[in-house]
Design an enzyme around this catalytic site. Structure first.
Site, PDB file in Angstrom:
ATOM      1  N   LYS A 108       0.854  -1.216  -0.163  1.00 29.62           N
ATOM      2  CA  LYS A 108      -0.176   0.097  -0.116  1.00 29.62           C
ATOM      3  C   LYS A 108       1.074   1.287   0.134  1.00 29.62           C
ATOM      4  CE  LYS A 108      -4.615   1.172   0.449  1.00 29.62           C
ATOM      5  NZ  LYS A 108      -5.586   0.011  -0.071  1.00 29.62           N
TER       6      LYS A 108
HETATM    7  N1  GLU Z   1      -7.246   0.069  -3.242  1.00 27.55           N
HETATM    8  C1  GLU Z   1      -7.987  -0.981  -3.449  1.00 27.55           C
HETATM    9  C2  GLU Z   1      -7.979  -2.121  -2.207  1.00 27.55           C
HETATM   10  O1  GLU Z   1      -7.858  -1.465  -1.046  1.00 27.55           O
HETATM   11  C3  GLU Z   1      -7.612  -1.703  -4.849  1.00 27.55           C
HETATM   12  C4  GLU Z   1      -6.165  -2.409  -4.802  1.00 27.55           C
HETATM   13  C5  GLU Z   1      -5.774  -2.784  -6.192  1.00 27.55           C
HETATM   14  O2  GLU Z   1      -6.347  -2.948  -7.011  1.00 27.55           O
HETATM   15  O3  GLU Z   1      -4.263  -3.025  -6.160  1.00 27.55           O
HETATM   16  O4  GLU Z   1      -8.259  -3.138  -2.229  1.00 27.55           O
END
Ligand code: GLU
Length: 420
Positions: A108
């Site tokens: 993240k």
């Molecule tokens: N931000 C989204 C999540 O928390 C998508 C993450 C992604 O597609 O890599 O799952």
């Protein structure tokens, strides 16, 4: 690193991990390795504002675990972003990807910023400088960012362009959630909300509950996730009675005109101004007498304070961590069926995975293929979580962690520890 545990989201993620580990008798050596991220980077991101002054923001990228594959996870632009929150969200991505069987690890990123206070040009500069600063940590086989709160397809296009400029050639696989014109996937924009609606259907079937025009739904966070979730739940026959955004929400026990609310939101207007006589606060929305509650905004909105007043029978966690660990316990005890975030909102990363695969192959699928594959992956994961829920007699949150850990622990065991 120790102060990661000062953050509620991090504490709760560790708490869920520990409860699941003890219920399934997980090898303590595996558990210990999962308590902290594999790698994290803090960067300063200076940009020149439109008035000519320079302002510096703090940015992060955290890779929690990459045993099963490259890191995967969004980039968040929000004032609450810090290292601990980013690490907690990276940890959730590890379990989310493992739970739904993707060959990806958890990561993240984010910047502590309120994107609404920046112009488009300033946002572009911020994204490009951030992409440059974390360049050494990302790549199509290393770690693949995507949108999250405060970012979108345009952010991903700037990120892709910056990374590609640094490489000297175009690298579409470095991010997902891109606009279609630069290699994005059909269905990615709606995929998180669509997955939420699929999971609600699976939950209703499991509970022998028939979704019909008497089924009342409240959506907290009528945005990238909440809008498509509401649209699909309405298509399943449910009545959307309340929706909200940062400004508050609107409530009509007889059902809202969903089309009107969607158009209002899409034109950038605030829901508090939609129907002055139907206005409610975000806090009130969470406690409405509804059958289904979809908290799809941000973490920590249902806590031990308001959880006793939540009345919904099915709570679908569209956001990451919208219920604190205490709230999960209270709502479960009060008879609510919780669809855990790492399952409920996994539709986004599943279609991100499809986008990544399509990009690597330079071969693109049609929308039916995408949605039917999304459906079957989520159905299998849902059934797996139910199996753990029944076998280990634990709540749905713990069951989801157990299902994820079964796969992850196996992979960690077979890869072993380096050096041996
Ligand atoms: N931000 C989204 C999540 O928390 C998508 C993450 C992604 O597609 O890599 O799952």
């Amino acid at each position: 690193m120790d102060n990661l545990l000062d953050n509620v989201l991090y504490q709760d993620a560790i708490g869920q991990l520990e409860s699941a580990a003890s219920a399934m008798n997980l090898d303590p050596n595996i558990l210990d390795r999962l308590r902290y991220p594999k790698r994290s980077l803090t960067v300063s991101v200076p940009i020149r504002l439109d008035d000519g002054t320079v302002k510096t923001f703090l940015g992060y990228r955290v890779q929690h675990n990459m045993t099963i594959g490259p890191g995967k996870g969004g980039i968040r632009f929000h004032p609450n972003v810090d290292l601990a929150e980013t690490a907690a969200l990276a940890m959730l991505m590890t379990f989310k990807c493992a739970l739904v069987g993707l060959p990806l690890g958890g990561a993240k990123g984010g910047i502590k910023v309120d994107p609404r206070e920046l112009s488009r040009q300033e946002l572009q500069a911020l994204t490009r400088r951030y992409a440059t600063e974390i360049n050494m940590m990302v790549g199509p086989t290393v770690d693949i960012p995507a949108p999250d709160i405060g970012t979108d397809g345009q952010t991903m296009a700037w990120f892709l362009d910056t990374y590609s400029q640094l490489k000297g050639y175009t690298v579409p696989g470095v991010v997902t959630g891109k606009p279609i014109s630069v290699g994005g996937s059909l269905g990615r924009a709606e995929s998180t909300g669509k997955g939420v609606a699929f999971c609600v259907k699976f939950a209703a079937d499991y509970l022998n509950y028939k979704i019909n025009e008497n089924t009342k739904v409240a959506v907290h966070g009528f945005g990238k996730v909440g809008v498509p979730a509401a649209v699909d739940l309405a298509a399943q026959g449910a009545k959307i009675v309340a929706v909200s955004d940062v400004s508050g929400g609107v409530y009509d026990p007889n059902g809202l005109n969903l089309q009107e609310a969607v158009e209002w939101t899409k034109s950038g207007k605030l829901l508090a101004d939609l129907y002055p006589d139907k206005k409610i606060s975000n806090e009130e929305l969470l406690e409405l007498d509804v059958d289904i509650l979809v908290p799809a905004a941000i973490d920590g909105v249902v806590t031990k304070e308001n959880a006793p007043r939540v009345k919904a029978k099915i709570i679908a966690e569209g956001a990451n961590g919208p219920l604190t660990k205490d709230a999960v316990e209270i709502c479960t005890k009060n008879g609510a069926f919780i669809i855990p975030d790492i399952l409920c909102n996994a539709g986004g990363v599943i279609v991100s995975y499809f986008e990544w695969v399509q990009g690597l192959q330079n071969f693109f699928w049609d929308l039916d293929q995408i949605n039917s594959k999304l459906y079957s992956i989520l159905k299998e994961a849902f059934d797996n979580v139910i199996k753990c829920h029944e076998t280990y007699k634990v709540d749905m949150k713990q069951a989801a962690f157990i299902a994820a850990l079964q796969r992850l622990a196996n992979a960690m065991r077979v890869r072993g520890l380096f050096p041996a």
